[in-house]
Every structure is written in structure tokens, then in C-alpha cells.
Design an enzyme around this catalytic site. Structure first.
Site, PDB file in Angstrom:
ATOM      1  N   GLY A 169       0.778  -1.241   0.000  1.00 58.27           N
ATOM      2  CA  GLY A 169       0.000   0.000   0.000  1.00 58.27           C
ATOM      3  C   GLY A 169       0.804   1.282   0.000  1.00 58.27           C
ATOM      4  N   HIS A 214       1.276   0.519 -13.130  1.00 60.12           N
ATOM      5  CA  HIS A 214       2.103  -0.653 -13.420  1.00 60.12           C
ATOM      6  C   HIS A 214       3.565  -0.216 -13.459  1.00 60.12           C
ATOM      7  CE1 HIS A 214       3.071  -4.616 -14.883  1.00 60.12           C
ATOM      8  NE2 HIS A 214       3.834  -4.055 -15.808  1.00 60.12           N
ATOM      9  N   ALA A 271       9.133   6.912  -8.524  1.00 62.08           N
ATOM     10  CA  ALA A 271       8.413   7.544  -9.652  1.00 62.08           C
ATOM     11  C   ALA A 271       6.914   7.285  -9.533  1.00 62.08           C
ATOM     12  CB  ALA A 271       8.946   7.008 -10.975  1.00 62.08           C
TER      13      ALA A 271
HETATM   14  C1  GAR Z   1       3.606  -1.323  -7.340  1.00 62.33           C
HETATM   15  O1  GAR Z   1       4.938  -1.355  -7.787  1.00 62.33           O
HETATM   16  C2  GAR Z   1       2.643  -1.382  -8.509  1.00 62.33           C
HETATM   17  O2  GAR Z   1       3.105  -0.703  -9.645  1.00 62.33           O
HETATM   18  C3  GAR Z   1       2.585  -2.874  -8.760  1.00 62.33           C
HETATM   19  O3  GAR Z   1       2.512  -3.426  -7.489  1.00 62.33           O
HETATM   20  C4  GAR Z   1       3.254  -2.595  -6.574  1.00 62.33           C
HETATM   21  C5  GAR Z   1       2.362  -2.305  -5.391  1.00 62.33           C
HETATM   22  O4  GAR Z   1       3.086  -1.609  -4.411  1.00 62.33           O
HETATM   23  N1  GAR Z   1       1.449  -3.227  -9.584  1.00 62.33           N
HETATM   24  C6  GAR Z   1       1.485  -4.142 -10.530  1.00 62.33           C
HETATM   25  O5  GAR Z   1       2.462  -4.815 -10.777  1.00 62.33           O
HETATM   26  C7  GAR Z   1       0.194  -4.285 -11.310  1.00 62.33           C
HETATM   27  N2  GAR Z   1       0.399  -5.059 -12.509  1.00 62.33           N
HETATM   28  P1  GAR Z   1       2.339  -0.861  -3.239  1.00 62.33           P
HETATM   29  O6  GAR Z   1       1.369  -1.880  -2.623  1.00 62.33           O
HETATM   30  O7  GAR Z   1       3.430  -0.474  -2.284  1.00 62.33           O
HETATM   31  O8  GAR Z   1       1.617   0.309  -3.822  1.00 62.33           O
END
Ligand code: GAR
Length: 224
Positions: free
Chosen positions: A21, A118, A182
Site C-alpha cells: 500500500g 504498473h 516515480a
Molecule cells: C507497485 O509497484 C505497482 O506498480 C505494482 O505493485 C506494486 C504495489 O506496491 N502493480 C502491478 O504490478 C500491477 N500489474 P504498493 O502496494 O506499495 O503500492
């Protein structure tokens, strides 16, 4: 004192998560600004143990867990998701590390109101294991993409992209950390553009109003 008119006109956004999150936290922080065009009104996790739920609770944002494993079929899970979003009168939905593929029923229902982030420069490297595949392909730049969601995984009209240089000694972990910085800047920007009506889809692409593009040329590696 908050300006009631400004807050009444804010778009109500929900953030859907499955894990850490950190993008949710960045969106909550950005939307706490008094001039924000969106408010984070709801967080939904499909996993009861998602660490990111703590960010919602700390910020006083309504949080719901809709555990996909409780539903026999994907359409039942998505109908429950949709019902909760509607009950909270949500205008915009942000997928932020939400690791469930959504059907065309859901993506069409929320067409052009459903955003995803993504960690690659789409259309390169959709799907899982993004950074390992980017390094394996030998790219000199990577980054992140915020886009409107279509039924195909990690596809749809692009709203904002952020670029980072790949370093010779990068591992998937070091590249992921640089891309994540980013992400934390790009997602709030994309949500602000959409919520304020300055980004919309026309002929399959996103049109931006009042947003300027950087000029210049980026080369990696740097010449001597
Ligand atoms: C992020 O890097 C997001 O871009 C990726 O999951 C991570 C979640 O991090 N999403 C994907 O790969 C979707 N295809 P977070 O829970 O710390 O925001």
C-alpha cells in the site's frame, strides 16, 4: 476550517490494494491537500492481511476487506466489489497493487473511471516479474505507467508515465525501488488530472488539458 464547497465538489475515489500500500499512502497524502480534486473515500483490500490497510486506518479512511477466496466464482467477487463501491458513492477507482485480474464486466462498468499503475513503461513488460524481465531485456530506461483500465491485463489509455534510468549494477530490487519513487509522484498526478477533468479518453488515447511535457533528450549511458 475546510471550504465546504470545495470538498463537496471533490471526486470520491476508492483505492483497491492487495499488499504493502505505498501507492495508497502517496494518494492519501496528495489528496489531503486542501486544493485536491479527489478525496480518498474508501480503501478495499482483497486480502485480510494486506499491510496497506494500516495506511487507511491511520488516515481515518473507510476500509473494507473483500476476501476473493470467500467467493466461488470471479463474477460473484466482482459484483460484491461493485456493490461496495456503489454503496460508498465512488466516482473513481484506483488499482494500486491490486493483484486480481478484473473481467470485462467490471472494466466496462467502470470504463474511464478505473485507473491502474504498473511498474514499467507500458506497453513494455505487462504482467508479473516486471523488473526482472526489463533487466533481462537489457533496457536502458524503465519506469511506471498510470493508465485507464481495459479488459486486457496492464493495458489501456496512458495518462502519465515516469522514466528512470537503468544502472549497470541494478538488481530487480534496486530497480523496483527507483521505479517506486516515480510511482509515488505519477499516481497522485494522474488522479488529479482525471478528477479535475483535465484528462479524458478520445479515440482510444488520453487527451490532457493544461499539462505540459518536458523537453530534451535523455541518453543512457551518459557520454564521456
Ligand atoms: C507497485 O509497484 C505497482 O506498480 C505494482 O505493485 C506494486 C504495489 O506496491 N502493480 C502491478 O504490478 C500491477 N500489474 P504498493 O502496494 O506499495 O503500492
Amino acid at each position: 476550517m475546510t471550504a465546504p464547497e470545495a470538498s463537496a465538489s471533490r471526486r470520491r475515489a476508492a483505492v483497491l490494494i492487495s499488499g504493502r500500500g505505498s501507492n495508497l499512502a502517496a494518494l492519501i497524502d496528495a489528496c489531503a491537500r486542501p486544493d485536491a480534486a479527489a478525496e480518498i473515500a474508501l480503501v478495499i483490500s482483497n486480502r485480510p492481511d494486506a499491510a496497506g490497510i494500516a495506511h487507511a486506518r491511520a488516515a481515518g479512511v473507510a476500509a473494507e476487506i473483500i476476501d476473493h477466496r470467500r467467493f466461488g466464482a470471479r463474477d460473484l467477487f466482482e459484483r460484491s466489489l461493485n456493490a461496495v463501491l456503489e454503496a460508498h458513492e465512488i466516482d473513481l477507482v484506483c488499482l494500486a497493487g491490486f493483484m486480481r485480474v478484473l473481467s470485462s464486466w467490471f472494466t466496462e462498468r467502470w470504463r474511464d473511471r478505473l485507473l491502474n499503475i504498473h511498474p514499467s513503461l507500458l506497453p513494455a513488460f505487462p504482467g508479473l516479474d516486471t523488473h526482472r524481465r526489463a533487466l533481462g531485456a537489457g533496457v536502458r530506461f524503465s519506469g511506471c505507467t498510470v493508465h485507464f483500465v481495459r479488459a486486457e491485463v496492464d493495458a489501456g489509455p496512458i495518462i502519465v508515465q515516469g522514466v528512470v534510468a537503468v544502472r549497470p549494477d541494478d538488481t530487480p530490487e534496486t530497480l523496483a525501488a527507483r521505479v517506486l519513487e516515480a510511482e509515488h509522484r505519477c499516481y497522485p498526478l494522474a488522479l488529479a488530472l482525471v478528477a479535475s477533468g483535465r484528462a479524458w479518453v478520445q479515440d482510444g488515447k488520453v487527451v490532457l488539458e493544461g499539462a505540459s511535457a518536458p523537453s530534451g533528450l535523455w541518453i543512457n549511458p551518459l557520454p564521456d
